[in-house]
Design a protein around this motif. Structure first.
Motif, short mmCIF file in Angstrom:
data_model
loop_
_atom_site.label_atom_id
_atom_site.label_comp_id
_atom_site.label_asym_id
_atom_site.label_seq_id
_atom_site.Cartn_x
_atom_site.Cartn_y
_atom_site.Cartn_z
N ASN A 185 0.82 -1.20 0.00
CA ASN A 185 0.00 0.00 0.00
C ASN A 185 0.86 1.26 0.00
O ASN A 185 0.45 2.31 -0.52
CB ASN A 185 -0.92 -0.01 1.22
N ARG A 186 2.06 1.18 0.57
CA ARG A 186 2.97 2.33 0.54
C ARG A 186 3.53 2.55 -0.86
O ARG A 186 3.73 3.69 -1.28
CB ARG A 186 4.10 2.09 1.54
N PRO A 189 -0.75 3.28 -3.99
CA PRO A 189 -1.85 3.82 -3.15
C PRO A 189 -3.24 3.40 -3.64
O PRO A 189 -4.02 4.23 -4.12
CB PRO A 189 -1.63 5.33 -3.24
N LYS A 207 -6.36 8.80 4.52
CA LYS A 207 -5.37 8.03 3.77
C LYS A 207 -4.91 8.76 2.51
O LYS A 207 -3.78 8.58 2.06
CB LYS A 207 -5.93 6.65 3.41
N LEU A 212 -1.56 7.16 1.09
CA LEU A 212 -1.83 5.73 1.04
C LEU A 212 -3.05 5.40 0.18
O LEU A 212 -3.46 4.24 0.12
CB LEU A 212 -2.02 5.17 2.45
#
Length: 685
Positions: A185-186, A189, A207, A212
Motif C-alpha cells: 500500500n505504501r 496507493p 489516507k 496511502l
C-alpha cells in the motif's frame, strides 16, 4: 459415499491374515468381533482382489470401525491394491497400515488426472491418518485482488472463489501478510475501504492526505489511472519488479516534465522503496529472470514434520512459507513430499512454470498434466542434480530442518505448556505426583569399547545442565547394555540410599522440589517455588527423583527393576519407566503393554527431548574419551610421569624414540625429573 454403486468394490478380512500376506508374523490370542475364520477369509480376499479392475482410480483403506486410514490413487487399481497384500519388501509404514486394514473401497475414474483430483478431495474430506496432510486444518490466508470491479480492491480472504478476482497465496503467517500489505500500500496507493463506488463523495479520507490512497472515491483519478496503480501492485506480487520500476520511472518523468514536482517526488520515493526491497532478495537464477519457480522440500523428525516452499519470480526469492504436516512418523521424506506437493497445489492460488524438489516423485507425468490443467500452460516438475537449482533445493531443505528444530525446541517454552506436559506424563504413567524432577539414563559405546553412561536432569520441564552426571562403566560389560545400565544405576542409587539415610537421621527433606499431588492438578496452577536441597555437600545424590526414565525398551526396564530390588528401593516413591525409540512407546513396570501418549501432545515432546538430551550427553562423553585415548602415549602409563614431566621430556628430546635412547643422566637433567623418576622411566621403556 454411496457404496451401492457398481464401480465401488468392498472386501473385509481378518487383520492377522493381512499381516501374513505381507510376511509379518502375527499372533492373536483373542478373537475380536471383526474376525472371521481363516478358511472363510482367504477365499474372500483372493476372490475380491481378483475382481479389481485394471482401470485408473482411487482406493480407500478402512479400519475396523470404518474410518478411512489411507486414500491413494492408482494407474491400475488391480495392481496397486493387490500389491499391499503380497509378500515383499514393504516399508514400515505400509506394514503398519496393512496391520490396521479391515476393509477397502475403490472408485474407478476415466483417467489418472481425474484420480489425482478425486484423491485430493477425499483426503481433505476424511483427513486419513496415513496420508500426509497439513497439521492445521484451518483455511490459509490469501490476497484477493478484485480486478472485476471498476475500482479494484486488495484485501485478505480465506476462501478462493471463482468470482473473477486474482488470488495470491496461501500465506501461513498473518503477521507476514500484514507486512506485505503495508509495504504494497505504501508503494501503490490503492483503496482499502469497502464504501460504495457508485457515486463520488465530496472529500477524501485521511489516507489520501498521507499518500496511502489516490482517492478514486472522489474521482480525483480516472479509472485508467487507478487501474495502473492496481496493475503495478499485481505485477509486484508476481515478482515482475523490472516492469514495475520501468512504469514508475516513466510516470515520474512525465510528472516532472509537467512540472508537477510533488507528484514526481512521490514516484521517486516509491521507486527507492521498491529498490530497497528488491536489493534484499536473493538472486536465484540470473539466466531465467522471467521464469516462475517454486522450490519445495519436506523433512521429518520423529512424528513432527515440516514442508518449506520458496517462491521465486523473475530470478528473485519473493517469499517462503513453512507448513506443519501431520504424519505417522514412518514416512520417508520422498513420501511426505509426494503427498504435500499434491495437497499444496490443490490449495495454491498460483501454479508456476517450474517446480523443483529434492526427491523423485511418483507418477510425475500425471502430476504435470494435472498442474498444467490448473495453470493453463505447461508445468515441469524436476529434481535438479547439480548447479544453482540443486543449491536452491538444498537451501529449502535446510530451512525446513532448521524451522522444524526451532519449533520443537520452543514448543515447551511456555510455562503452561511445560506444566501440561508434566501432567500428561503423570496421567499416562499413573504417577502418584507430578514428575517435577525427571532423571534419564543412557548408555553409549562402540562395539563394547569405552562404554559410558549418562544422567540428565530436567526440573519442571527445563534441563538442568549443572546437575548432569557422566559414568565410566568399570565392569567391562562390553556389548552388554543391560549390565552397563545396571552398574550406572547401582552407583547412582546406592549413593541415593546412603544420602537419604543421612538426611532422615538429621530430619531433612531429601526432595529438592516440593511434591505436587497429581490428583486435582491443573496446568493453570502455579508450581511451588524450587527449594534448596539440604543433604550436605553431596546433596544432588540424595535428591529424590519423581521419575526415573531409561532410554530403551522392556529389556532395559527389566535391568533397572533388578537394581531397584537389589537396593530395596520403593518404586512407588521413585517411579520407573523406559522409552523405546522406534515407535516412541513408554513401558512401565506394572503395565503388560506399552503406554502410548498423544503424538502431538507436549507430554511426548518433553519425553523425547529428555531422551534425546541423555543420548547426546552420553555420546559426547564417549567421543571425548575416544579422542583422549587417541592422544595417549606410553608415557601416560608410567608411574611418576605426569603431564608436566611428559611435556618437558618431549620438548627436550622431540620423540619417544629419542627418549628411549637417552642415558639416565640425560633424563635426570630434564626440568622436573628426579633420579628416581628417570630410573623408573628407563626401566619402563
Amino acid at each position: 459415499m454411496d457404496r451401492s454403486q457398481p464401480s465401488i468394490l468392498s472386501a473385509r478380512w481378518q487383520v492377522s491374515t493381512c499381516l501374513e500376506l505381507v510376511g509379518v508374523e502375527h499372533r492373536a490370542p483373542r478373537r475380536s468381533k471383526y474376525e472371521m475364520t481363516r478358511e472363510a477369509v482367504r477365499p474372500t480376499i483372493e476372490g475380491k482382489l481378483a475382481e479389481l479392475p485394471e482401470a485408473p482410480g482411487v482406493y480407500l483403506m478402512r479400519a475396523a470401525d470404518d474410518h478411512v486410514l489411507y486414500v491413494g490413487k492408482a494407474r491400475s487399481l488391480r495392481n496397486r491394491v493387490r500389491s499391499y497384500f503380497r509378500r515383499g519388501d514393504h516399508s514400515y509404514k505400509t506394514r503398519s497400515l496393512v496391520a490396521r486394514i479391515a476393509d477397502f473401497n475403490v472408485i474407478v475414474t476415466d483417467s489418472e488426472v481425474e484420480a489425482l483430483v478425486l484423491e485430493n478431495n477425499l483426503i481433505k474430506e476424511h483427513r486419513p491418518r496415513f496420508n500426509v496432510t497439513y497439521r492445521d486444518d484451518k483455511q490459509f490466508l490469501y490476497l484477493k485482488v478484485t480486478v472485476q470491479e471498476t475500482y479494484p480492491r486488495i484485501a485478505t480472504t480465506r476462501i478462493i472463489a471463482k468470482d473473477g478476482s486474482l488470488y495470491f497465496g496461501p500465506y501461513t503467517s498473518a503477521k507476514s501478510l500484514r507486512q506485505t500489505l503495508k509495504l504494497l500500500n505504501r508503494l501503490f496507493p490503492y483503496r482499502t475501504c469497502n464504501i460504495s463506488m457508485a457515486k463520488p463523495i465530496p472529500r477524501p479520507c485521511l489516507k489520501y492526505d498521507i499518500g496511502l490512497c489516490n482517492a478514486p472515491c472522489t474521482r480525483y483519478v480516472t479509472v485508467d489511472q487507478y487501474r495502473d496503480v492496481v496493475d503495478g501492485a499485481v505485477r509486484f506480487l508476481r515478482g515482475e519488479y523490472e516492469h514495475v520500476k520501468e512504469s514508475l520511472t516513466e510516470q515520474m518523468w512525465a510528472a516532472s516534465n509537467a512540472q508537477d514536482y510533488e507528484e514526481a517526488a512521490r514516484f521517486r520515493d516509491r521507486i527507492t522503496a521498491m529498490e530497497k526491497v528488491v536489493a534484499e532478495q536473493k538472486v536465484s537464477d540470473p539466466d531465467a529472470r522471467e521464469r516462475q519457480v517454486d522450490v519445495i522440500a519436506a523433512v521429518r523428525q520423529d512424528r513432527d514434520a515440516m514442508a518449506t516452499v520458496f517462491r521465486i519470480r523473475g530470478g528473485k526469492l519473493i517469499g517462503h512459507h513453512h507448513y506443519d504436516l501431520t504424519v505417522t512418523g514412518e514416512e520417508t521424506e520422498a513420501e511426505m513430499l509426494d503427498d504435500f506437493v499434491r495437497e499444496y497445489y490443490d490449495r495454491a492460488a498460483e501454479v508456476p512454470q517450474l517446480v523443483l524438489v529434492p526427491h523423485d516423485l511418483t507418477d510425475v507425468d500425471v502430476l504435470e498434466s494435472w498442474l498444467k490443467s490448473l495453470r493453463g500452460a505447461n508445468v515441469t516438475v524436476r529434481r535438479p542434480q547439480r548447479g544453482p537449482k540443486r543449491r536452491l533445493v538444498e537451501m529449502a531443505a535446510r530451512n525446513a530442518a532448521e524451522t522444524l528444530h526451532l519449533e520443537r525446541t520452543t514448543w515447551l517454552n511456555s510455562e503452561r505448556k511445560r506444566r501440561q506436559a508434566l501432567l500428561e506424563i503423570g496421567v499416562a504413567l499413573d504417577l502418584p505426583r507430578l514428575p517435577r524432577r525427571i532423571e534419564c539414563y543412557d548408555i553409549s559405546h562402540i562395539q563394547g569399547s569405552l562404554a559410558v553412561g549418562s544422567l540428565v536432569v530436567f526440573e519442571d520441564g527445563i534441563a538442568k545442565n549443572g546437575k548432569y552426571r557422566r559414568f565410566k562403566v568399570r565392569s567391562g560389560a562390553g556389548n552388554d547394555d543391560f549390565e552397563s545400565l545396571r552398574e550406572v544405576l547401582r552407583r547412582r542409587l546406592r549413593r541415593y540410599a546412603e544420602e537419604t539415610d543421612v538426611a532422615a537421621a538429621a530430619g531433612q527433606d531429601p526432595r529438592a522440589l516440593a511434591s505436587v499431588p497429581l490428583a486435582g492438578f491443573s496446568p493453570d496452577d502455579r508450581l511451588p517455588e524450587v527449594s534448596e536441597p539440604t543433604v550436605g555437600s553431596t546433596k544432588e545424590w540424595g535428591v529424590t527423583p519423581d521419575l526415573v526414565l531409561i532410554d530403551g525398551g522392556k529389556g532395559q526396564l527389566g535391568a533397572a527393576r533388578e537394581v531397584f530390588s537389589e537396593l530395596g528401593l520403593d518404586r512407588s516413591n521413585i517411579p520407573l519407566a523406559a522409552i523405546a525409540k522406534r515407535r516412541e512407546e513408554l513401558y512401565a513396570p506394572d503395565r503388560s503393554g506399552p503406554v502410548l501418549m498423544p503424538v502431538d501432545g507436549p507430554g511426548l515432546h518433553l519425553i523425547q527431548q529428555i531422551r534425546d538430551e541423555a543420548h547426546r550427553f552420553a555420546v559426547s562423553f564417549h567421543i571425548k574419551l575416544r579422542t583422549a585415548r587417541g592422544r595417549r602415549s606410553i608415557l601416560d602409563e608410567i608411574p611418576g610421569i605426569g603431564p608436566k614431566r611428559k611435556r618437558n621430556l618431549l620438548r627436550a628430546f622431540g620423540s619417544l624414540k629419542r627418549i628411549r635412547a637417552a642415558s639416565l643422566e640425560d633424563l635426570t637433567a630434564v626440568d622436573g625429573m628426579t633420579a628416581a623418576s628417570a630410573k623408573a622411566l628407563k626401566e619402563a621403556l
